[in-house]
Write an enzyme that holds these catalytic residues in place. Sequence first.
Site, PDB file in Angstrom:
ATOM      1  CG  ASN A   1      -1.714   1.260   1.361  1.00  6.09           C
ATOM      2  OD1 ASN A   1      -1.842   2.019   0.399  1.00  6.09           O
ATOM      3  ND2 ASN A   1      -2.274   1.501   2.538  1.00  6.09           N
ATOM      4  CD1 TRP A   2       3.954   1.240  -2.590  1.00  5.30           C
ATOM      5  CD2 TRP A   2       3.963   2.279  -4.570  1.00  5.30           C
ATOM      6  NE1 TRP A   2       4.882   0.623  -3.383  1.00  5.30           N
ATOM      7  CE2 TRP A   2       4.906   1.231  -4.601  1.00  5.30           C
ATOM      8  CE3 TRP A   2       3.784   3.053  -5.708  1.00  5.30           C
ATOM      9  CZ2 TRP A   2       5.676   0.959  -5.720  1.00  5.30           C
ATOM     10  CZ3 TRP A   2       4.559   2.782  -6.846  1.00  5.30           C
ATOM     11  CH2 TRP A   2       5.486   1.746  -6.849  1.00  5.30           C
ATOM     12  CE  LYS A   3       0.032   3.603   4.709  1.00  5.27           C
ATOM     13  NZ  LYS A   3      -0.087   3.791   6.116  1.00  5.27           N
TER      14      LYS A   3
ATOM     15  N   GLY B   1       2.748  -1.126   4.280  1.00  4.13           N
ATOM     16  CA  GLY B   1       2.874   0.290   3.923  1.00  4.13           C
ATOM     17  C   GLY B   1       4.335   0.670   3.744  1.00  4.13           C
ATOM     18  N   GLY B   2       4.928   1.213   4.801  1.00  2.00           N
ATOM     19  CA  GLY B   2       6.278   1.793   4.718  1.00  2.00           C
ATOM     20  C   GLY B   2       7.321   0.901   4.053  1.00  2.00           C
TER      21      GLY B   2
ATOM     22  N   GLY C   1       2.190   2.171  10.599  1.00  2.00           N
ATOM     23  CA  GLY C   1       3.141   3.269  10.433  1.00  2.00           C
ATOM     24  C   GLY C   1       3.824   3.704  11.715  1.00  2.00           C
TER      25      GLY C   1
ATOM     26  CD  GLU D   1      -3.688  -2.552   7.249  1.00  2.00           C
ATOM     27  OE1 GLU D   1      -2.544  -2.764   6.866  1.00  2.00           O
ATOM     28  OE2 GLU D   1      -4.342  -1.547   6.937  1.00  2.00           O
TER      29      GLU D   1
ATOM     30  CB  SER E   1       4.968  -1.836  12.091  1.00  2.00           C
ATOM     31  OG  SER E   1       4.513  -0.507  12.318  1.00  2.00           O
TER      32      SER E   1
ATOM     33  CD  GLU F   1      -3.125   5.604   6.540  1.00  2.00           C
ATOM     34  OE1 GLU F   1      -3.060   5.671   5.298  1.00  2.00           O
ATOM     35  OE2 GLU F   1      -2.217   5.120   7.250  1.00  2.00           O
TER      36      GLU F   1
ATOM     37  CG  HIS G   1      -5.905   1.903   4.897  1.00  2.00           C
ATOM     38  ND1 HIS G   1      -5.490   2.855   5.792  1.00  2.00           N
ATOM     39  CD2 HIS G   1      -4.876   1.016   4.786  1.00  2.00           C
ATOM     40  CE1 HIS G   1      -4.262   2.568   6.195  1.00  2.00           C
ATOM     41  NE2 HIS G   1      -3.864   1.455   5.597  1.00  2.00           N
TER      42      HIS G   1
HETATM   43  C1  PEP Z   1      -0.851   0.180   5.953  1.00  2.00           C
HETATM   44  O1  PEP Z   1      -0.869   1.341   5.653  1.00  2.00           O
HETATM   45  O2  PEP Z   1      -1.776  -0.542   5.594  1.00  2.00           O
HETATM   46  C2  PEP Z   1       0.264  -0.332   6.727  1.00  2.00           C
HETATM   47  C3  PEP Z   1       0.172  -1.531   7.205  1.00  2.00           C
HETATM   48  O3  PEP Z   1       1.330   0.512   6.915  1.00  2.00           O
HETATM   49  P1  PEP Z   1       2.729   0.155   7.637  1.00  2.00           P
HETATM   50  O4  PEP Z   1       3.217  -1.146   7.045  1.00  2.00           O
HETATM   51  O5  PEP Z   1       3.624   1.303   7.299  1.00  2.00           O
HETATM   52  O6  PEP Z   1       2.451   0.030   9.079  1.00  2.00           O
END
Ligand code: PEP
Length: 248
Positions: free
Chosen positions: A8-10, A230-231, A173, A167, A209, A94, A92
Amino acid sequence: MLRYVIANWKMHGTLINNETFISAMAAYKPTGVEVGICVPAPYLFQLQQLCEGTECFWGAQDVSEHFEGAYTGEISVDMLQDFNTRYVIIGHSERRQYHAESSGTVARKLDRVMQTPNDRLVPIVCIGEHLSERQDGEVEAVLSEQLDPVISVLKLHPNRLALVAYEPVWAIGTGVVATPAEVVETHTWIAKYLYSSLAREVPLLYGGSVKADNAGILIDLPHVNGFLVGGASLKAETFKPLLDKCAI
Ligand code: PEP
């Protein structure tokens, strides 16, 4: 069961950086793992051009609950399909947090995706609790409130693939990953909850994470069928070692 690792590049990416990332991923196929890259919508065409015919699939991060019409800024399921989009993230945290998406909205978006006549577009429905909710012992109440409308939609489409991503919001994040015990306990509860209504298994992803150095432990836990990342998915140097840990 096939493993799914979905990036997930956001709101990250540029034409140049995306090309560098995808060329580093070219011809890379971790055994037993399906890889999807969910990009901001303007890059779907680019990903289609770069990835079509490879083992790497591309996806979107949201979709409208509406078919078409006067919904400024929205993107429809048909538009995603114009770019042969394989995955779409729905609900999501967010989006729930910053765009006030309710569990009802999430279910309507899911229903819209599931109504497409073919099964090329696969939804990834995100659920998860806030830290205060976990501390107050409300995890199951929160997750069932999020899952119930989703289950009603999934019941209508017994033959369609849909993924659910657990999640915990406090792990997204933050660098604070859920412990293996927390993941096992929660994924087992979700798997049973879904199975008791649907009488079928729904692949469950964990997100929050995930990195190369914790992926190896998490991927082998019961009811963990992959990750939403994500990251660590923003650079091939961090994403590929994570994928290596998921290969069967
Ligand atoms: C996400 O945004 O779905 C996510 C899991 O981010 P991260 O891996 O950065 O925690």
